[in-house]
Design an enzyme around this catalytic site. Structure first.
Site, short mmCIF file in Angstrom:
data_model
loop_
_atom_site.label_atom_id
_atom_site.label_comp_id
_atom_site.label_asym_id
_atom_site.label_seq_id
_atom_site.Cartn_x
_atom_site.Cartn_y
_atom_site.Cartn_z
N GLU A 86 40.37 63.53 89.68
CA GLU A 86 41.68 63.46 90.30
C GLU A 86 42.09 64.81 90.89
O GLU A 86 42.70 64.87 91.97
CB GLU A 86 42.74 63.03 89.28
N TRP A 113 -2.51 56.43 83.38
CA TRP A 113 -1.10 56.09 83.32
C TRP A 113 -0.98 54.59 83.15
O TRP A 113 -1.70 53.84 83.79
CB TRP A 113 -0.37 56.54 84.59
N ARG A 132 15.78 60.84 82.25
CA ARG A 132 15.86 62.09 81.49
C ARG A 132 17.02 62.95 81.96
O ARG A 132 17.75 63.53 81.15
CB ARG A 132 14.54 62.86 81.60
N ASP A 139 -0.23 64.72 72.92
CA ASP A 139 -0.12 64.96 74.36
C ASP A 139 0.37 66.36 74.74
O ASP A 139 0.27 66.73 75.92
CB ASP A 139 0.84 63.94 74.98
#
Length: 387
Positions: A74, A192, A206, A222
């Site tokens: 605002e 993948w 993310r 990983d």
């Protein structure tokens, strides 16, 4: 005899001009919602809010809340409108605040600008506001209408709505799996499962959450960075590792890269010497529970106390299963590739003891099925306590 179609029938006495006013209100509120959505992920524990100021059929000011502690939507919109705000209509996606927080109350800013009318999409669930902003505007004889595109506004701020009322983070589980529910092959290979479009969406997710959480198994397998790698620079989430025995290697990238704050959740019986080493390396260690495993419910409470209002859970099957069993997941997003990998030892999306009867299974409410490139995204909200 004139027969009006359903939208006009309710407004027959008011004529076409009344109908046009409804169209305009929806148009301007939709614009305010679009403005708000663009700032998703930037406002911390604050809600995303958009505002549009309209006078005599012209947009004279627009604004979005961009960062916690800075001017609300605002304020930005009214500053742009300047003197033209007098007698104007202010469209805002969330009830204007009426209290002094990190910024002054927006209600007073609207009152001082001498706006004639305020259209609010939804009331603020924050107990410090909760209708007080609307009441304050009406005290000054400003016309206030509430509820236009209410559902869209509430859905947009689902993370804020939970955190402000419970002080617990909103947890979104995101996972990628094959058609047979596997998150890796029997050798552990997972790159993948899904295509580039799905992976790009995950990096946006993310950016839109304050933190990302994985288990130590995922990290050891990983060595991920757990950062946001979008097409343009984006905000990195806080990195949270569930590591009951503090096995996190000091050489791990989340320890050495310095790209984002990293928190390790440990059990009460974890080695104090390991905690000291990690602390010296700049890692925050939070002990949750007195046993050998992390008390996940206590972990959520402690993360809420740190003002972490939303978490993207990207765990393996064990962590996903434990969080689901504990009723700590608010939303599930499964990106499913049209592949079948098989393997009796291949890890699945959820690993837990499970239920005895199909009637006890956890179902998803408000399910959506969308395409992400060649992959399928199924999302919904777990309905706990089904019998």
């Amino acid at each position: 005899m004139v027969i009006f179609p359903p939208p006009l029938a309710k407004l027959a006495n008011g004529g076409v001009f009344a109908f046009m006013e409804v169209l305009n209100d929806s148009y301007y509120m939709s614009l305010a919602l679009e403005l708000a959505a663009k700032a998703s992920g930037q406002t911390g524990i604050n809600p995303v809010v958009g505002c549009v100021v309209v006078k005599e059929g012209r947009i004279v000011g627009v604004g979005t809340h961009l960062k916690r502690g800075t001017g609300h939507a605002e304020v930005h919109a009214l500053q742009m409108a300047g003197d033209e705000a007098e007698g104007a209509t202010v469209y805002v996606t969330l009830e204007p605040c009426s209290h002094f927080g990190k910024t002054p109350p927006c209600c007073e800013r609207i009152i001082n600008a001498k706006a004639a009318r305020v259209v609010v999409a939804t009331t603020d669930p924050n107990p410090q506001v909760a209708g007080r902003g609307i009441a304050r505007l009406r005290e000054e004889n400003i016309e206030v209408e509430v509820g236009l595109l209410d559902e869209q506004s509430r859905n947009m701020n689902e993370k804020f709505n939970k955190y402000i009322t419970t002080r617990l983070p909103f947890v979104t589980l995101k996972t990628a799996s094959t058609l047979d529910g596997k998150i890796a092959s029997h050798t552990g290979d997972s790159r993948w499962i899904t295509g580039s479009a799905a992976r790009e969406q995950v990096h946006t997710l993310r950016h839109q959450h304050e933190a990302i959480m994985v288990g130590i198994g995922t990290l050891l397998a990983d060595d991920p960075q757990l950062t946001t790698r979008a097409a343009v620079p984006a905000i990195h989430p806080v990195r949270i590792i569930v590591d009951s025995q503090l096995r996190l290697p000091l050489a791990a990238r989340v320890v050495t890269d310095g790209l984002s704050r990293t928190i390790v959740l440990a059990s009460g019986q974890a080695d104090p010497a390991r905690e000291e080493l990690l602390t010296q390396a700049g890692i925050e260690v939070i002990r949750c529970g007195e046993g050998t495993r992390v008390d996940l419910a206590e972990a959520m409470r402690k993360l809420g106390e740190l003002e972490i209002g939303s978490i993207l859970l990207e765990g393996g099957g064990k962590l996903n299963g434990a969080m689901l069993e504990a009723g700590l997941i608010d939303k599930i997003m499964i990106y499913m590739a049209t592949k079948i990998i098989g393997g009796t030892s291949s890890p699945g999306t959820f690993t837990f003891d499970g239920f005895e009867k199909m009637s006890q299974a956890i179902e998803l409410d408000h399910v959506k099925v969308e395409m992400a490139g060649e992959d399928i995204c199924i999302s919904g909200y777990p309905a706990y306590g089904n019998e």
